[in-house]
Design an enzyme around this catalytic site. Structure first.
Site, PDB file in Angstrom:
ATOM      1  N   PRO A  22      -7.866  -2.681   4.799  1.00 38.60           N
ATOM      2  CA  PRO A  22      -9.242  -2.903   4.158  1.00 38.60           C
ATOM      3  C   PRO A  22      -9.316  -3.082   2.570  1.00 38.60           C
ATOM      4  O   PRO A  22      -9.401  -2.567   1.755  1.00 38.60           O
ATOM      5  CB  PRO A  22      -9.924  -0.984   4.070  1.00 38.60           C
ATOM      6  CG  PRO A  22      -9.114  -0.449   3.951  1.00 38.60           C
ATOM      7  CD  PRO A  22      -7.677  -1.230   4.523  1.00 38.60           C
ATOM      8  N   ASP A  31      -5.764  -2.961  -1.572  1.00 42.51           N
ATOM      9  CA  ASP A  31      -5.653  -2.067  -0.578  1.00 42.51           C
ATOM     10  C   ASP A  31      -7.078  -1.242  -0.991  1.00 42.51           C
ATOM     11  O   ASP A  31      -6.124  -0.393  -1.456  1.00 42.51           O
ATOM     12  CB  ASP A  31      -4.439  -1.291   0.228  1.00 42.51           C
ATOM     13  CG  ASP A  31      -4.524  -0.870   1.458  1.00 42.51           C
ATOM     14  OD1 ASP A  31      -6.079  -0.143   1.692  1.00 42.51           O
ATOM     15  OD2 ASP A  31      -3.565  -0.564   1.604  1.00 42.51           O
ATOM     16  N   HIS A  32      -7.966  -0.704  -0.565  1.00 39.59           N
ATOM     17  CA  HIS A  32      -9.263  -0.114  -0.990  1.00 39.59           C
ATOM     18  C   HIS A  32      -8.714   1.378  -0.066  1.00 39.59           C
ATOM     19  O   HIS A  32      -9.052   1.990  -0.893  1.00 39.59           O
ATOM     20  CB  HIS A  32      -9.684  -0.374  -0.091  1.00 39.59           C
ATOM     21  CG  HIS A  32     -11.518  -0.033  -0.920  1.00 39.59           C
ATOM     22  ND1 HIS A  32     -11.343   0.764  -1.702  1.00 39.59           N
ATOM     23  CD2 HIS A  32     -12.713  -1.161  -0.774  1.00 39.59           C
ATOM     24  CE1 HIS A  32     -12.835   0.107  -3.164  1.00 39.59           C
ATOM     25  NE2 HIS A  32     -13.461  -0.796  -2.036  1.00 39.59           N
ATOM     26  N   ARG A  33      -7.393   1.596   0.364  1.00 45.93           N
ATOM     27  CA  ARG A  33      -7.260   3.249   0.851  1.00 45.93           C
ATOM     28  C   ARG A  33      -6.307   3.767  -0.801  1.00 45.93           C
ATOM     29  O   ARG A  33      -6.279   5.048  -0.892  1.00 45.93           O
ATOM     30  CB  ARG A  33      -6.108   3.113   1.670  1.00 45.93           C
ATOM     31  CG  ARG A  33      -7.340   2.638   2.794  1.00 45.93           C
ATOM     32  CD  ARG A  33      -6.319   3.130   4.462  1.00 45.93           C
ATOM     33  NE  ARG A  33      -5.294   1.501   3.833  1.00 45.93           N
ATOM     34  CZ  ARG A  33      -4.351   1.155   4.764  1.00 45.93           C
ATOM     35  NH1 ARG A  33      -4.287   1.492   5.976  1.00 45.93           N
ATOM     36  NH2 ARG A  33      -3.304   0.583   4.530  1.00 45.93           N
TER      37      ARG A  33
END
Ligand SMILES: Cc1cc2nc3c(=O)[nH]c(=O)nc-3n(C[C@H](O)[C@H](O)[C@H](O)COP(=O)(O)OP(=O)(O)OC[C@H]3O[C@@H](n4cnc5c(N)ncnc54)[C@H](O)[C@@H]3O)c2cc1C
Length: 1002
Positions: free
Chosen positions: A323, A478-480
């Site tokens: 994401p 990467d939004h994680r």
């Protein structure tokens, strides 16, 4: 019954008929794995490793080091029984250990190498040799295309290329044969080939233009070997057994590594047992993910993708699981471009360094998401930088270890990587597992673009062409792992770093500045507390630590007082340590060296006479001259040297008691404690009591000896004890050394220490595991009562007893509690900037423990001065060094393999014995060795270890390698003069590189 296998002298070149054993790398009884190096041998061309391909235990009789063994002759044995140290003459030797890897008659298979973690198969691109061609070790026989690059297939066995060969263009699984090597030209393409079931062959490809009929097919195992995917967690515990399920041990191990639940798996093994392949299948591969997504049909006839195209396609599909979000900022790169030019480095390299510098405050940018629900926090800045390959594709070579690499070292790496990246000739470690990626399309004039991060990194930087508002820097993250604020903060920091390069690129001399001091921007800003102090800074103690600190401060215009309780500066080093001991050593060297003159052919010089009075006069002259020189320099630099004893009254006042008893209080803004550490005498009955008579001496008082003793007991086998033992042995004294531990020289690297101990024991008596009951007598008639290992009570009569039982800081009279300075045991507790628990009070040198050495103290003194001046500096023990002035001299710089491994560094070492060096042979100085330690990932040399005559000068080269972040490739390419021992450095670097090349291909 035990089975034994002979390790035979390998034939390493066509002309080789015999070889000389240079070293044994394993000892009888040691466990040996396939691929282990057990010995090194010297051939007519070079020193080579002897690798074995049979697991077991090394057993003797071993060929002696220096022995000449014919090719095929036994060097030693491998036995399958632990504890068999040697085999009997009448015991049966089954076969040769080396040939154990060739279990069939077709020859040795040349298998498809695994060239990256993700590689499961490769495509044969070319054959560089024809069947029947003679091949030598190191020949390139083929090239293969992996998912990332085109690679050479190198072989390490002599013989003739033999079929069946995999066709050009055919796909061969990793570990499966592509061709064979036979030892006899007559057996080339032998049709009577039988391949064992453990040899995994996916497809066979008949050789074109062959006269001989090929076997129709080779055995194909039913189940492909299960390879753990790149996301596995090596070292993880095996998964728990599933109730009522049969699971193979390897499947459990793999399941543990991959986090796969065994309960949900169907077993495809015999009787439904769950095997590794079932586990491997449980997590879909990138290819499976790619194929399982909804496909939109496209009219026309598609051609099959090449494996590189496939790999890119699958990686991009896998990136859909990330994401992501984007952040863009315009940055003015003008100053950085100019600074890079001035330093002679490319803007790309300078930007990569800037990214690393900025990352120090935002380490999260370098992390990665790991399935499932894990974050990998990585300290190593291994940045991939995209390069366009000559065939139009994209290759991403990695500059490793940027966080501690100088710009010059990065540029050297880059110069090496780019031309090979363009033709896709990179080794796997040069493109696998970047921690951050940079893609610069500015040169193509694009005004803005975003890049796609692939699993394994959290962010990718895309740089576009400079426009009216600056250069657009875009990060896709990467939004994680990262949130918007992280990336925005990082971008702002990066902008600042790039727009003010003078803050981290040292003025005009980046190659000379250490990476550690160059790259840091996060130094705590220290300034001397404001106040109307007598002195902004007071230094207590005028040894190497205090004096170097005071001089650096004075040099920067700081008014500094140096309180010192002796008439001249220099401390222990000048008056009781380094200098007087080396003056004695110089005299002892002459006696020792002359004893060997007749080996070279000079007679009449081997019985030199000692004039003790002159030796002492010379020693004192050196000390006095250097003391006077130091005091003159200190005063010339406007340091106020105050003779007297200093102690704290409070956190900003020191009381000084001068030799005549006068007392003076001095107020200060900041203080530096550099008071050293005196010799420590343990509470052995009679030891402390006899200090006053002179019957017992320490390193502080041995200088008062009227004459060299005839018999001396030395208690303690550390560096000082060993140095003194050999000096006095050369002066004609009989020595007994008593050590309470299992071995002497505990602080010296194990192999170096063992070798040195072996040499020492030829000239002095050493008793380890000794307990000392007491010391009695009067000077000239002393006696030491001790018990040796077995508990037997013994007595040694001697003239004097030297207590060489270490040094220990004594801060009892400094009143540290009044200043709020905390201790860590006996030593003062400091951080890496030499700040104590009271931030404006610093401590350096022996008083803080660690390496108690003069250059360490001086370095720490300069670190403290730098910090007080508001500069960024830290003491880094991993780059420190030492020389033991024994004969031969022991020395080290940086880390040993054991130390490196303890720090989580994947380290490799090689060693060269001095006995093979031409210059050492000429001068008869063949005892000892040099070892080099390198970081496998970065290729950086992180340690050099010595046991050699002239280590005191040789070590300087090692220091420059470690301090300068030099790589194996740089040292391998450097030109060392012949004949000098320095040639060994180049040899060592080339040997490690060769080893790494070989293991990379295994
Ligand atoms: C036999 C021997 C051989 C050695 N050989 C080597 C070698 O070859 N290479 C090497 O690198 N190192 C060697 N060393 C170690 C080296 O001497 C020390 O590590 C080094 O001198 C430590 O420097 P320093 O500044 O911390 O302390 P010191 O050199 O001990 O200096 C501290 C000074 O402060 C003075 N002082 C103490 N308290 C006060 C106070 N309250 N007020 C005022 N003054 C005070 C002390 O009298 C002393 O002069 C050797 C040591 C010995 C004993």
């Amino acid at each position: 019954m035990s089975q034994h296998y002979a390790i035979t002298m390998p034939q390493l070149s066509d002309t080789m008929t015999e070889g000389v054993v240079v070293t044994w790398e394993k000892q009888p009884g040691d466990k040996v794995e396939r691929g282990d190096i057990v010995a090194t041998v010297e051939t007519d061309k070079a020193i080579m490793d002897v690798e074995v391909f049979k697991a077991g235990y090394l057993a003797g009789p071993l060929a002696e080091v220096g022995a000449t063994i014919p090719v095929g002759g036994a060097l030693g044995y491998i036995t399958d029984t632990a504890g068999d140290l040697a085999i009997e003459a009448n015991e049966v030797v089954e076969e040769k250990a080396q040939t154990e890897m060739i279990p069939h008659h077709a020859g040795t298979p040349i298998v498809m190498p695994q060239l990256s973690d993700t590689m499961t198969e490769g495509v044969v691109v070319t054959w560089e040799k024809e069947p029947g061609d003679a091949i030598k070790r190191g020949d390139i026989v083929a090239t293969v295309e992996t998912d990332k690059a085109i690679m050479d297939v190198e072989v390490f066995q002599e013989g003739f290329l033999s079929g069946p060969l995999a066709d050009v263009g055919s796909v061969v699984e990793v570990g499966h044969p592509m061709a064979f090597i036979v030892s006899d030209a007559g057996k080339v393409n032998d049709t009577g080939v039988t391949i064992g079931a453990d040899h995994k062959v996916k497809e066979s490809h008949p050789i074109k233009h062959s006269d001989t009929p090929r076997p129709a097919s080779l055995h194909i195992p039913k189940t492909a070997p299960a390879t753990a995917p790149a996301v596995s967690h090596p070292g993880a515990a095996p998964a728990p057994r599933a109730v009522g399920r049969k699971v193979s041990p390897y499947a459990r191990k793999l399941a543990g590594q991959m986090g796969v639940d065994l309960k949900s798996l169907a077993g495809s093994g015999p009787e439904g047992i769950v095997i590794a392949a079932d586990v491997a299948r449980a997590r879909p591969s990138m290819a499976e993910v790619a194929h399982s997504l909804p496909q939109v049909d496209v009219p026309g006839t598609g051609r099959a993708m090449s494996s590189m195209e496939k790999a890119v396609s699958h990686a991009m599909t896998a990136s859909l699981t990330l994401p992501t979000f984007d952040v863009t900022m315009n940055i003015d790169t003008g100053k950085l471009t100019k600074a890079a030019k001035a330093q002679g480095v490319s803007v790309t390299v300078a930007i990569a360094k800037a990214c690393s510098v900025a990352m120090e405050k935002f380490p999260r940018m370098n992390w990665a998401y790991q399935p499932v629900d894990k974050l990998v926090e990585r300290p190593n800045h291994d940045f991939g930088v995209a390069v366009k390959s000559d065939d139009g594709g994209l290759v991403v070579p990695i500059i490793n270890g940027i966080e501690h690499k100088s710009l010059a070292a990065m540029q050297a790496d880059w110069n090496d990587l780019v031309p090979r990246a363009r033709i896709r000739k990179l080794a796997p470690r040069e493109f696998a597992n970047p921690t951050f990626t940079i893609s610069n399309m500015g040169m193509f004039g694009v005004t803005h673009f975003t890049a796609i991060p692939t699993p394994g990194i959290a962010a990718i930087l895309a740089i576009s062409a400079t426009g009216p508002q600056g250069t657009p820097f875009n990060i896709t993250a990467d939004h994680r792992v990262l949130n918007g604020a992280d990336v925005a903060g990082y971008m702002a920091e990066l902008k600042q770093v790039i727009e003010a390069p003078e803050a981290w690129i040292a003025g005009g001399a980046p190659a000379a500045a250490s990476a550690a001091t160059q790259a840091k921007t996060s130094a705590p800003a220290f300034s001397i507390p404001e106040g109307s102090w007598d002195y902004p800074v007071v230094v207590i103690g005028g040894g190497p630590g205090g004096e170097d600190c005071a001089r650096d401060l004075a040099d920067h215009g700081i008014k500094v007082a140096m309180v010192h309780n002796e008439p001249f500066p220099g401390g222990e080093c000048l008056w009781r340590g380094c200098i007087p001991s080396k003056a004695w050593r110089a005299a002892a060297d002459i006696i020792r060296n002359r004893a060997h003159d007749n080996e070279i052919g000079i007679t009449g010089t081997d019985k030199p006479k000692m004039d003790w009075a002159q030796i002492e006069k010379h020693r004192r002259w050196v000390q006095q001259s250097r003391g006077e020189m130091a005091l003159k320099t200190d005063k010339g630099m406007k340091i106020d040297v105050i003779e007297g004893y200093g102690e704290f009254v409070d956190a900003h006042t020191v009381k000084v008691t001068s030799p005549d008893g006068a007392i003076r209080n001095i107020s200060f803004g900041a203080a530096v404690i550099a008071t050293g550490a005196p010799a420590f005498v343990p509470p052995i009955p009679g030891a402390r009591e006899n200090l006053s008579t002179g019957g017992v001496v320490t390193s502080d008082t041995i200088w008062n000896l009227a004459n060299p003793p005839k018999k001396m007991a030395i208690v303690g086998g550390g560096v000082i004890g060993v140095e003194m033992a050999q000096i006095f042995r050369d002066f004609g004294c009989e020595i007994l050394m008593l050590e309470r531990n299992e071995r002497i020289l505990a602080e010296v690297e194990e192999e170096i220490a063992k070798t040195l101990i072996g040499l020492l024991e030829k000239e002095i008596a050493v008793v380890t595991n000794a307990s000392i009951d007491g010391v009695t007598g009067t000077p000239g008639k002393m006696s030491v009562a001790y018990k040796s290992n077995g508990g037997e009570a013994k007595k040694f009569d001697c003239d004097v007893v030297l207590m060489a039982t270490g040094k220990r800081p004594d801060t009892s009279k400094l009143n540290l509690d009044k200043a709020g300075v905390a201790l860590d045991g006996a030593a003062i507790k400091v951080n890496s900037r030499c700040q104590t628990s009271q931030p404006h009070i610093f401590a350096v040198g022996d008083v803080i423990g660690g390496y108690m050495l003069a250059h360490t103290a001086a370095t720490q003194g300069r670190v403290a001065a730098d910090t007080i001046l508001g500069h960024d500096a830290e003491y880094d023990q991993d780059r420190d060094c030492a020389v033991t002035f024994s004969r031969p001299q022991a020395g080290f710089v940086g880390l040993s393999v054991a130390q490196a491994k303890a720090k989580g560094i994947d380290a490799v070492e090689a060693k060269m014995p001095m006995s093979i060096d031409a210059k050492a042979m000429i001068t008869g100085e063949t005892d000892g060795m040099i070892k080099m330690v390198a970081d496998k990932t970065t290729g950086r040399i992180i340690g050099v270890h010595f046991l050699a005559d002239h280590t005191d000068t040789l070590i300087g080269t090692g220091v420059m390698m470690v301090a300068g972040d030099m790589t194996l490739t740089q040292v391998a390419k450097a030109i060392f003069p012949h004949p000098t021992q320095t040639e060994l450095f180049g040899e060592l670097a080339r040997r490690i590189l060769a080893r790494l090349r070989r293991t990379a291909k295994k």
